[in-house]
Design an enzyme around this catalytic site. Structure first.
Site, PDB file in Angstrom:
ATOM      1  N   ALA A 269     -45.565  -6.437  -7.022  1.00 54.29           N
ATOM      2  CA  ALA A 269     -46.142  -6.307  -8.362  1.00 54.29           C
ATOM      3  C   ALA A 269     -47.257  -7.321  -8.604  1.00 54.29           C
ATOM      4  CB  ALA A 269     -45.049  -6.467  -9.405  1.00 54.29           C
ATOM      5  N   CYS A 329     -35.150 -13.883 -17.104  1.00 57.97           N
ATOM      6  CA  CYS A 329     -33.725 -14.242 -16.986  1.00 57.97           C
ATOM      7  C   CYS A 329     -33.563 -15.637 -16.386  1.00 57.97           C
ATOM      8  CB  CYS A 329     -32.987 -13.197 -16.160  1.00 57.97           C
ATOM      9  SG  CYS A 329     -33.661 -12.992 -14.511  1.00 57.97           S
TER      10      CYS A 329
HETATM   11  N1  SAH Z   1     -35.255  -3.943 -14.604  1.00 60.78           N
HETATM   12  C1  SAH Z   1     -34.140  -3.906 -13.695  1.00 60.78           C
HETATM   13  C2  SAH Z   1     -33.784  -5.249 -13.096  1.00 60.78           C
HETATM   14  C3  SAH Z   1     -34.861  -5.909 -12.287  1.00 60.78           C
HETATM   15  S1  SAH Z   1     -34.260  -7.165 -11.225  1.00 60.78           S
HETATM   16  C4  SAH Z   1     -32.932  -3.322 -14.388  1.00 60.78           C
HETATM   17  O1  SAH Z   1     -32.914  -3.259 -15.626  1.00 60.78           O
HETATM   18  O2  SAH Z   1     -31.988  -2.927 -13.700  1.00 60.78           O
HETATM   19  C5  SAH Z   1     -35.729  -7.739 -10.491  1.00 60.78           C
HETATM   20  C6  SAH Z   1     -36.343  -6.843  -9.438  1.00 60.78           C
HETATM   21  O3  SAH Z   1     -37.584  -7.415  -9.036  1.00 60.78           O
HETATM   22  C7  SAH Z   1     -35.530  -6.686  -8.147  1.00 60.78           C
HETATM   23  O4  SAH Z   1     -35.240  -5.336  -7.956  1.00 60.78           O
HETATM   24  C8  SAH Z   1     -36.468  -7.182  -7.027  1.00 60.78           C
HETATM   25  O5  SAH Z   1     -36.405  -6.376  -5.860  1.00 60.78           O
HETATM   26  C9  SAH Z   1     -37.822  -7.056  -7.681  1.00 60.78           C
HETATM   27  N2  SAH Z   1     -38.908  -7.921  -7.170  1.00 60.78           N
HETATM   28  C10 SAH Z   1     -38.850  -9.216  -6.795  1.00 60.78           C
HETATM   29  N3  SAH Z   1     -40.086  -9.669  -6.459  1.00 60.78           N
HETATM   30  C11 SAH Z   1     -40.944  -8.631  -6.627  1.00 60.78           C
HETATM   31  C12 SAH Z   1     -42.349  -8.463  -6.455  1.00 60.78           C
HETATM   32  N4  SAH Z   1     -43.130  -9.478  -6.059  1.00 60.78           N
HETATM   33  N5  SAH Z   1     -42.883  -7.266  -6.736  1.00 60.78           N
HETATM   34  C13 SAH Z   1     -42.120  -6.236  -7.165  1.00 60.78           C
HETATM   35  N6  SAH Z   1     -40.796  -6.339  -7.340  1.00 60.78           N
HETATM   36  C14 SAH Z   1     -40.201  -7.512  -7.080  1.00 60.78           C
END
Ligand code: SAH
Length: 385
Positions: A269, A329
């Site tokens: 992202a 979080c």
């Molecule tokens: N919104 C989700 C929870 C997200 S947890 C829900 O409500 O269930 C955070 C997520 O960020 C994880 O799935 C992890 O794989 C992802 N993540 C971590 N670093 C990232 C990056 N650089 N780019 C995209 N996703 C990432």
């Protein structure tokens, strides 16, 4: 305890650090339940003891008459269940939220008939059989699974492990939430398999996503994005760095018949959002829910930089008058600090913003004032002008 200690413990905080202890009972074994006294010998409470940890005692009760035994944990679990039922968190809920439920370092999540347990301190790990027994008695569950594959256990001298605490069962289950269905992988999903803490926040996007083009990042199994499609978004694109999360998210979209509106792709992202804002892409609603950026005070600056960066990029992708839905979080980033970071991001993005809604985690994760780590989730919706 020593004569001069901070008023923290008297004010209700359950942790006693090594440097607050004057004298130890030489008989006490790691994991035992011990009594704690002030320096002038008045009773403070009972808790679990681990001389290997920086937190040498974690208090379980301040009642001298409490006997800590199987019956004690059965009673505590019943109290937890009563609270959740009262607030309407019944089918799925965080049944035990550690310190906030008076059971330090214990997490129990209920996913309809299935339970996932984490025992993250030696003292509570010893009571795992009693906890399993209590769950069996109260709920007659279809399965209980242990997700103790958590690094923090090593600070307590405990191994990382996961596995069945009941007869084996299929750990790929389906849960209902807000009228939608989601695949949950109890064995291999992140944390306990599913993030229950955002349940009410997912509902909070209902009106702003109507007819909107939505971009979600850090989607995990796609919960927010699938809610957006369900609430009437025109199109939804979700991004996550984990390929297995993206696969599961696409399966979840299909499970709800929303695969034509909602799709997920594997991407970093940070990179993609930067690239797209350079290209001038715009969305009506952008949603961000990154993982915790730090767990220690030493690297707090890194977390602040990370949040500012990703929110700046997110804001730039919002059409004038659209919305940014953003979460944090990270424990150590308190609500005030989070707002300050968002304000700085807006300044750098040269966008004016106004707060639409600002809340915490769902009430099955209650907050104890003065116990900072119980108020960990920040959920913010802003309008980006
Ligand atoms: N919104 C989700 C929870 C997200 S947890 C829900 O409500 O269930 C955070 C997520 O960020 C994880 O799935 C992890 O794989 C992802 N993540 C971590 N670093 C990232 C990056 N650089 N780019 C995209 N996703 C990432």
């Amino acid at each position: 305890m020593k004569k001069r200690i901070s008023p923290r413990i008297a004010n209700g905080h359950p942790w006693i650090f090594g440097n607050e202890i004057d004298k130890l009972d030489t008989e006490a074994q790691p994991g035992d339940i011990v009594d704690v006294f002030t320096n002038d010998k008045s009773f403070v409470g009972k808790g679990y003891f681990n001389p290997q940890s920086q937190i040498v005692v974690r208090l379980l009760t301040r009642n001298k008459n409490d006997q800590v035994n199987e019956e004690f944990f059965h009673r505590r679990l019943l109290e937890c269940w009563e609270y959740r039922k009262k607030l309407g968190y019944v089918e799925n809920c965080r049944l035990v939220f550690g310190e906030a439920d008076g059971m330090p370092q214990l997490i129990i999540d209920k996913f309809n008939d299935y339970f996932v347990i984490q025992t993250l301190a030696l003292g509570i790990d010893k009571w795992k059989p009693a906890l399993v027994k209590a769950i069996e008695k109260i709920f007659r569950p279809k399965g209980i699974y242990e997700r103790n594959d958590v690094p923090v256990r090593e600070l307590e001298g405990l191994p990382q492990q996961k596995g069945f605490l009941s007869a084996p069962f299929d750990t790929k289950i389906i849960i209902n939430e807000n009228g939608l269905r989601f695949h949950v992988d109890l064995e291999n999903g992140q944390k306990t398999g599913y993030f229950l803490d955002q349940r009410d926040n997912r509902r909070a996007i209902e009106h702003i996503v109507k007819d909107a083009e939505v971009l979600g990042a850090f989607t995990y199994t796609g919960t927010f994005e699938i809610h957006a499609a369900y609430y009437g978004a025109r199109s939804v694109l979700g991004l996550d760095i984990s390929e297995s999360a993206v696969q599961q998210a696409n399966r979840n979209a299909a499970l709800n018949g929303l695969e034509n509106i909602c799709r997920f792709e594997t991407a970093n992202a940070f990179d993609v959002l930067k690239q797209w804002s350079k290209e001038g892409k715009q969305y009506d609603v952008v949603m961000l829910d990154p993982p915790a950026f730090t767990k220690s005070r030493e690297t707090i600056q890194k977390a602040i930089t990370g949040y500012k960066e990703i929110n700046l990029r997110g804001m730039k992708l919002v059409k004038p008058g659209g919305f940014l839905v953003t979460s944090s979080c990270t424990n150590l980033v308190n609500p005030q600090l989070f707002k300050e970071i968002i304000a700085k991001a807006a300044k750098d993005a040269r966008r004016e913003i106004r707060q639409v809604l600002f809340q915490a985690q769902a009430a099955d994760h209650p907050i104890i004032w003065g116990l900072e780590n119980t108020q960990y989730l920040k959920f913010l919706i802003i309008q980006v002008l």
